[in-house]
Motif scaffolding. Structure first.
Motif, mmCIF file in Angstrom:
data_model
loop_
_atom_site.group_PDB
_atom_site.id
_atom_site.type_symbol
_atom_site.label_atom_id
_atom_site.label_comp_id
_atom_site.label_asym_id
_atom_site.label_seq_id
_atom_site.Cartn_x
_atom_site.Cartn_y
_atom_site.Cartn_z
ATOM 1 N N TYR A 19 97.107 -3.611 -45.835
ATOM 2 C CA TYR A 19 96.361 -4.023 -47.451
ATOM 3 C C TYR A 19 96.897 -5.606 -48.075
ATOM 4 O O TYR A 19 96.118 -6.141 -48.722
ATOM 5 N N LEU A 20 97.780 -6.005 -47.558
ATOM 6 C CA LEU A 20 97.905 -6.898 -48.852
ATOM 7 C C LEU A 20 97.383 -8.011 -47.738
ATOM 8 O O LEU A 20 96.631 -9.143 -47.973
ATOM 9 N N ILE A 21 97.126 -7.973 -46.070
ATOM 10 C CA ILE A 21 96.239 -8.847 -45.484
ATOM 11 C C ILE A 21 95.054 -8.642 -45.279
ATOM 12 O O ILE A 21 94.374 -9.515 -46.113
ATOM 13 N N GLU A 22 94.404 -7.958 -46.177
ATOM 14 C CA GLU A 22 93.337 -8.174 -47.290
ATOM 15 C C GLU A 22 92.913 -8.283 -47.864
ATOM 16 O O GLU A 22 92.203 -9.086 -49.023
ATOM 17 N N ALA B 219 90.406 -11.878 -42.865
ATOM 18 C CA ALA B 219 89.721 -11.436 -43.261
ATOM 19 C C ALA B 219 89.152 -11.056 -44.693
ATOM 20 O O ALA B 219 90.015 -12.232 -45.011
ATOM 21 N N GLU B 220 88.581 -11.510 -44.515
ATOM 22 C CA GLU B 220 87.228 -10.891 -45.717
ATOM 23 C C GLU B 220 88.516 -10.040 -47.200
ATOM 24 O O GLU B 220 89.197 -9.296 -46.546
ATOM 25 N N LYS B 221 88.580 -10.916 -48.193
ATOM 26 C CA LYS B 221 89.485 -10.916 -48.941
ATOM 27 C C LYS B 221 89.053 -9.101 -50.320
ATOM 28 O O LYS B 221 88.164 -9.041 -50.235
ATOM 29 N N ALA B 222 90.006 -8.252 -49.949
ATOM 30 C CA ALA B 222 90.118 -7.151 -50.935
ATOM 31 C C ALA B 222 89.663 -7.792 -52.417
ATOM 32 O O ALA B 222 91.290 -7.744 -51.890
ATOM 33 N N SER B 223 89.645 -7.008 -53.301
ATOM 34 C CA SER B 223 90.091 -6.962 -54.439
ATOM 35 C C SER B 223 91.546 -5.779 -55.098
ATOM 36 O O SER B 223 91.404 -5.256 -54.541
ATOM 37 N N PHE B 224 92.138 -6.425 -55.711
ATOM 38 C CA PHE B 224 92.924 -5.046 -56.385
ATOM 39 C C PHE B 224 92.564 -3.621 -56.413
ATOM 40 O O PHE B 224 92.202 -3.979 -57.049
#
Length: 146
Positions: free
Chosen positions: A107-110, A117-122
């Motif tokens: 989750y931290l990597i995202e 890695a494709e960035k994910a929102s919080f």
């Protein structure tokens, strides 16, 4: 659905490999067992590569950033730490902590978009889920009468 099945198979294989390698290490030592695991993985990979992807080797020169090419070093570290964790905590105890560490680090990597890695929102739901897993570990590790 196929992704779920593949992930479940991966979890089963990782647990089995950890038990196998830990058992081998009792006779041979940790690094001999680790080396054997990596050599058999290499042989298997060569066979599968030769059958399905024999023309893709040249593409390694195109991989960026170059540090990604050292993922096998992580594999050796993974095999070593799984064996040591299982020796000290048993298969179930080690795997529950390994999976929890995977969930949190993934989750931290995202979240931060590390390593390409494709960035994910919080997402607070993911934090709550991780907290529930941590509570589950505490319950799992509790001894009777404590």
């Amino acid at each position: 659905m196929v992704g779920i099945i593949i992930a479940v198979i991966s979890g089963i294989l990782m647990s089995m490999q950890g038990v196998f390698n830990t058992s081998i290490s009792k006779t041979t030592g940790t690094w001999v067992a680790n080396t054997w695991a990596q050599l058999t993985a290499l042989a298997t990979s060569f066979v599968v590569w030769g059958i399905f992807e024999r023309n893709s080797f040249a593409h390694l020169t195109k991989v960026e950033p170059k540090y990604l090419l050292f993922s096998g070093v992580l594999g050796a570290g993974i095999t070593f730490t799984v064996m040591k964790g299982m020796q000290r905590l048993g298969p179930a105890g080690a795997i529950i902590l390994i999976v929890t560490a995977q969930i949190i680090s993934a989750y931290l990597i995202e979240l931060f978009g590390w390593f390409g890695a494709e960035k994910a929102s919080f997402d607070i739901k993911k934090i709550i889920g991780a907290a529930i897993v941590i509570v589950g570990i505490i319950v799992f590790r509790m001894e009777k009468g404590q």
